[in-house]
Enzyme design. Structure first.
Site, PDB file in Angstrom:
ATOM      1  CD  GLU A  55      51.676  -7.138  -1.014  1.00  0.00           C
ATOM      2  OE1 GLU A  55      52.426  -6.787  -1.928  1.00  0.00           O
ATOM      3  OE2 GLU A  55      50.593  -6.551  -0.736  1.00  0.00           O
ATOM      4  CB  CYS A  81      53.891  -0.877  -2.890  1.00  0.00           C
ATOM      5  SG  CYS A  81      53.355  -0.986  -1.169  1.00  0.00           S
ATOM      6  CB  SER A 174      17.895   0.153 -28.741  1.00  0.00           C
ATOM      7  OG  SER A 174      17.845   1.074 -27.670  1.00  0.00           O
ATOM      8  CG  ASP A 206      17.868   5.409 -24.486  1.00  0.00           C
ATOM      9  OD1 ASP A 206      16.839   5.443 -25.198  1.00  0.00           O
ATOM     10  OD2 ASP A 206      18.906   4.806 -24.815  1.00  0.00           O
ATOM     11  CG  LEU A 302      30.476   8.823 -27.567  1.00  0.00           C
ATOM     12  CD1 LEU A 302      31.483   9.897 -27.946  1.00  0.00           C
ATOM     13  CD2 LEU A 302      29.831   9.140 -26.223  1.00  0.00           C
TER      14      LEU A 302
END
Length: 377
Positions: A55, A81, A174, A206, A302
Site C-alpha cells: 500500500e 495491517c 532415480s 545423493d 520420509l
C-alpha cells in the site's frame, strides 16, 4: 465499479504480488493498485522485510506521478495491517490518503490484525469491499495464512515419478526420471519456499546441495535435514555455509558445535525413546521460527512418514511418460484395508512441463481451514 472491474483490477494487484514471490518472507506477498476512472494512479508490491508494504509503495508511486488518490479505489490483495511492526500501520496511511473505496482480496489472519485494518478504514468513512479473488490471493500466501492460523507451515511433497507411480529403480537409480524442464520448474518451487527439507537417506545416497539453481533469487531457503541418529557427514555438499537445520533424536554436543561452524544448527526433537524425529513437533518448531512454506524432496520413507504424521498439505508430482514396472513407490505408507481409510486429495492443477506433466493435489479440508482463516471480518 462493476464486479468485473473489481476482478480485473484485483488480478492486476495479484500479478504484482507474484513479482515478489521470492523476497518477502516471513511477510506475505502483497500487491496494490490504485485506480480512478479506469486509470492507474499508483501501484506497488511489498518489499523485503523492513521495507515498505504494498500500500505504501502504491501511495508513493501515485505521489511520484503527481496524482491525488482522494476519491479513488484502492485494490490490495491482503487486509492493510493495523499494528506497528518493522513499519507503521498501512491502514492509517490508507485512511489518511482518503480513497473513496478499498477492495481487499483476503483478511489478515495475523492475530494483531484480524479485521482491525478493515475496521479502521470503515471508521474513517471509507467503503470496503472484501473477498474479491480470495482463492487466488490465498494461493500466493497459503504458507503465511497456515503459519498465522494454525502455527505450522504449508507443506508440499515434491515427487518425480513414472506413469505407473514409481520413483526409482530397485537399485536406487532415480536420476533422471523427468526432463530438464520439469527439474527447472521444481527449482522455482524450491525458490518460493522458506525451507527445503530432505532426509538422511537422501543425503547419504545423493549428497544433494538443496540449493536453488536457475531461478534468480536473493533469498536462499533454509535447508532442513531430518537425521534421527545425527549421521550427517560433516563434508556433505549441502553444508555450504548457508543456513541449515538438522533435526535429530540423538543430540551430540561436540558434533553440533562442529556443524555450527558451517552455519548448521542441530535441533533435538526425539519421538519418545526412538531414533525417530517427532515430525509434528518439527513442523511446530518451523512455524515458531517464521517458516511459511516447506518444500519436501525426500525418499519414499520420509515422505511416507510425513504423510502418516499428518504433516503434508499438498502434493507436487511430476509424471514422466515412462513405465518402470516393479520398482520403488513414490511414498512408503501403511497398508490400507478399506478405501474409507485412504488419505484423499483434490486435484487443483495439471500443466504440461516439457515432455512431463505436473500435477498438484491438496488436502481439501486443510485448504478449507485456510479459507476460513483468510475470510474478511
Amino acid at each position: 465499479m462493476t464486479d468485473a472491474d473489481d476482478t480485473h483490477w484485483m488480478r492486476r494487484a495479484l500479478a504484482l504480488a507474484r513479482t515478489v514471490m521470492y523476497s518477502t518472507t516471513p511477510n506475505p506477498r502483497v500487491g496494490c493498485v490504485i485506480v480512478r476512472d479506469g486509470r492507474v494512479l499508483g501501484e506497488g508490491a511489498t518489499q523485503p522485510p523492513g521495507g515498505p508494504h504494498a500500500e505504501i509503495r502504491a501511495l508513493d508511486d501515485a505521489a511520484a506521478r503527481g496524482e491525488s488518490v482522494q476519491g479513488a479505489t484502492l485494490y490490495v490483495t491482503l487486509e492493510p495491517c493495523s499494528h506497528f511492526g518493522r513499519t507503521p500501520p498501512c491502514a492509517d496511511a490508507v485512511a489518511a490518503a482518503r480513497p473513496a473505496r478499498v477492495v481487499v482480496a483476503m483478511g489478515d489472519p495475523n492475530p494483531r490484525v484480524g479485521g482491525r485494518g478493515l475496521a479502521r478504514l470503515r471508521e474513517a468513512g471509507i467503503a470496503v469491499t472484501a473477498g474479491v479473488c480470495l482463492d487466488e490471493a490465498l494461493e500466493i500466501n497459503a504458507g503465511f495464512v497456515a503459519r498465522m492460523s494454525r502455527g505450522t507451515p504449508w507443506t508440499w511433497v515434491k515427487m518425480a515419478a513414472s506413469l505407473d507411480g514409481r520413483s526409482a529403480l530397485h537399485n536406487g537409480v532415480s536420476q533422471w526420471i523427468t526432463g530438464e524442464a520439469a527439474r527447472a520448474d521444481g527449482h522455482a518451487w524450491r525458490a518460493r519456499s522458506c525451507a527445503v527439507l530432505t532426509g538422511m537417506g537422501t543425503v547419504l545416497k545423493d549428497n544433494p546441495r538443496l540449493n536453488v539453481r536457475g531461478v534468480p533469487t536473493a533469498r536462499a531457503p533454509r535447508k532442513v535435514v531430518v537425521d534421527g541418529r545425527l549421521e550427517i557427514p560433516e563434508d556433505a555438499r549441502l553444508l555450504d555455509g548457508t543456513e541449515t537445520l538438522v533435526f535429530t533424536a540423538r543430540p551430540d554436543a561436540a558434533k553440533a558445535a562442529r556443524l555450527a561452524e558451517r552455519n548448521a544448527r542441530v535441533v533435538a526433537l526425539p519421538d519418545g525413546d526412538t531414533d525417530r524425529v517427532d515430525l509434528p513437533a518439527m513442523m511446530r518448531w518451523l512455524g515458531d521460527n517464521d517458516v511459511n512454506e516447506v518444500h519436501v524432496e525426500a525418499g519414499a520413507g520420509l515422505g511416507g512418514a510425513l504423510m502418516s504424521a499428518g504433516c503434508v498439505d499438498e502434493l507436487l508430482v511430476y509424471l514422466a511418460p515412462v513405465l518402470l514396472g516393479d520398482a520403488a513407490a513414490m511414498l512408503r505408507l501403511p497398508l490400507v484395508e478399506h478405501l474409507e481409510s485412504a488419505r484423499r486429495f483434490e486435484f487443483t492443477d495439471t500443466v504440461r512441463i516439457g515432455a512431463d506433466l505436473r500435477l498438484r493435489a491438496r488436502d481439501a479440508a486443510r485448504w478449507q481451514g485456510l479459507q476460513d482463516a483468510a475470510a474478511c471480518r
